[in-house]
Design a protein around this motif. Structure first.
Motif, PDB file in Angstrom:
ATOM      1  N   UNK A  69       0.808  -1.053  -0.122  1.00  0.00           N
ATOM      2  CA  UNK A  69      -0.020   0.093   0.095  1.00  0.00           C
ATOM      3  C   UNK A  69       1.218   1.616  -0.030  1.00  0.00           C
ATOM      4  N   UNK A  70       2.300   1.029   0.564  1.00  0.00           N
ATOM      5  CA  UNK A  70       3.073   2.430   0.861  1.00  0.00           C
ATOM      6  C   UNK A  70       4.380   1.925   0.511  1.00  0.00           C
ATOM      7  N   UNK A  71       4.824   2.126  -0.650  1.00  0.00           N
ATOM      8  CA  UNK A  71       6.167   1.582  -0.834  1.00  0.00           C
ATOM      9  C   UNK A  71       6.605   1.849  -0.344  1.00  0.00           C
ATOM     10  N   UNK A  72       7.382   3.830  -0.362  1.00  0.00           N
ATOM     11  CA  UNK A  72       8.419   4.393   0.423  1.00  0.00           C
ATOM     12  C   UNK A  72       8.462   3.866   1.375  1.00  0.00           C
ATOM     13  N   UNK A  73       6.981   3.449   2.616  1.00  0.00           N
ATOM     14  CA  UNK A  73       7.023   3.749   3.829  1.00  0.00           C
ATOM     15  C   UNK A  73       8.074   2.022   4.212  1.00  0.00           C
ATOM     16  N   UNK A  74       7.419   1.127   2.539  1.00  0.00           N
ATOM     17  CA  UNK A  74       8.234  -0.774   3.342  1.00  0.00           C
ATOM     18  C   UNK A  74       9.567  -0.196   3.123  1.00  0.00           C
ATOM     19  N   UNK A  75      10.080   0.229   1.784  1.00  0.00           N
ATOM     20  CA  UNK A  75      11.057   0.315   1.290  1.00  0.00           C
ATOM     21  C   UNK A  75      12.016   0.783   3.039  1.00  0.00           C
ATOM     22  N   UNK A  76      12.006   1.939   3.266  1.00  0.00           N
ATOM     23  CA  UNK A  76      11.507   2.739   4.996  1.00  0.00           C
ATOM     24  C   UNK A  76      12.595   1.798   6.097  1.00  0.00           C
ATOM     25  N   UNK A  77      11.026   0.234   5.814  1.00  0.00           N
ATOM     26  CA  UNK A  77      11.524  -0.347   7.115  1.00  0.00           C
ATOM     27  C   UNK A  77      12.924  -1.371   6.393  1.00  0.00           C
ATOM     28  N   UNK A  78      12.771  -2.172   5.171  1.00  0.00           N
ATOM     29  CA  UNK A  78      13.641  -2.536   4.571  1.00  0.00           C
ATOM     30  C   UNK A  78      14.799  -2.168   4.851  1.00  0.00           C
ATOM     31  N   UNK A  83      18.236  -4.348   4.292  1.00  0.00           N
ATOM     32  CA  UNK A  83      17.968  -3.935   2.953  1.00  0.00           C
ATOM     33  C   UNK A  83      18.504  -3.025   2.259  1.00  0.00           C
ATOM     34  N   UNK A  84      19.217  -3.655   0.535  1.00  0.00           N
ATOM     35  CA  UNK A  84      19.596  -2.280   0.086  1.00  0.00           C
ATOM     36  C   UNK A  84      19.253  -2.629  -1.623  1.00  0.00           C
ATOM     37  N   UNK A  85      18.220  -1.998  -1.653  1.00  0.00           N
ATOM     38  CA  UNK A  85      17.751  -1.578  -2.925  1.00  0.00           C
ATOM     39  C   UNK A  85      18.203  -1.401  -4.466  1.00  0.00           C
ATOM     40  N   UNK A  86      18.388  -2.008  -5.436  1.00  0.00           N
ATOM     41  CA  UNK A  86      18.686  -1.933  -6.796  1.00  0.00           C
ATOM     42  C   UNK A  86      18.395  -0.658  -7.338  1.00  0.00           C
ATOM     43  N   UNK A  87      19.700   0.023  -8.359  1.00  0.00           N
ATOM     44  CA  UNK A  87      19.281   0.890  -9.026  1.00  0.00           C
ATOM     45  C   UNK A  87      19.139   0.850 -10.681  1.00  0.00           C
ATOM     46  N   UNK A  88      18.480   1.686 -11.528  1.00  0.00           N
ATOM     47  CA  UNK A  88      18.671   0.200 -12.932  1.00  0.00           C
ATOM     48  C   UNK A  88      18.780   1.654 -14.057  1.00  0.00           C
ATOM     49  N   UNK A  89      19.434   1.852 -14.295  1.00  0.00           N
ATOM     50  CA  UNK A  89      18.607   2.727 -15.542  1.00  0.00           C
ATOM     51  C   UNK A  89      19.064   2.145 -17.273  1.00  0.00           C
ATOM     52  N   UNK A  90      18.350   1.857 -17.619  1.00  0.00           N
ATOM     53  CA  UNK A  90      18.514   1.482 -18.838  1.00  0.00           C
ATOM     54  C   UNK A  90      17.200   1.608 -19.953  1.00  0.00           C
ATOM     55  N   UNK A  91      17.255   1.144 -20.732  1.00  0.00           N
ATOM     56  CA  UNK A  91      16.148   1.808 -22.147  1.00  0.00           C
ATOM     57  C   UNK A  91      14.333   1.024 -21.144  1.00  0.00           C
TER      58      UNK A  91
END
Length: 125
Positions: A69-78, A83-91
């Motif tokens: 329901x709240x992506x950024x709150x879940x990310x903050x908790x993780x 937990x390390x989130x991936x970064x992508x830069x591709x077409x």
């Protein structure tokens, strides 16, 4: 007929003890059942299993999504649990601070202890 079926995802793991510890420590999840070489987990609307295998190749794509329901709150908790989130830069896919946005929602990706790519996603319904 399959449209009425319940889906279950199976994720390969090289070290079951390490994987179960990671899912407990990072995602706050414990198996609801165990079987020879595997463990079963449940969420509010789904199930997934971990199975131990000697095959070390992992998919380079998303293997399982958690709709939240709240992506950024879940990310903050993780993130607070390491937990390390991936970064992508591709077409067709660019993340900023681990988040890809599109008109219908947002997604972020991370890897479990075994290298499986997992996704958090929020859909604007």
């Amino acid at each position: 007929m399959l449209a009425q079926a319940t889906l279950h995802t199976q994720l390969p793991v090289a070290d079951m003890a390490r994987a179960k510890r990671w899912y407990h420590d990072k995602l706050g999840m414990d198996p609801v059942g165990e079987f020879d070489g595997g463990a079963l987990y449940e969420t509010a609307n789904g199930k997934f299993g971990l199975f131990e295998t000697s095959i070390t190749d992992r998919a380079g794509h998303t293997q399982m999504d958690f709709e939240v329901g709240d992506l950024r709150a879940e990310m903050s908790d993780l993130r607070s649990k390491g937990v390390v989130f991936e970064d992508y830069d591709m077409p067709g896919l660019k993340t900023t601070d681990g988040v890809a946005s599109w008109p219908q929602g947002e997604s972020s990706w991370f890897k479990d202890s075994e290298g499986n790519v997992l996704c958090l996603m929020h859909w604007e319904h």
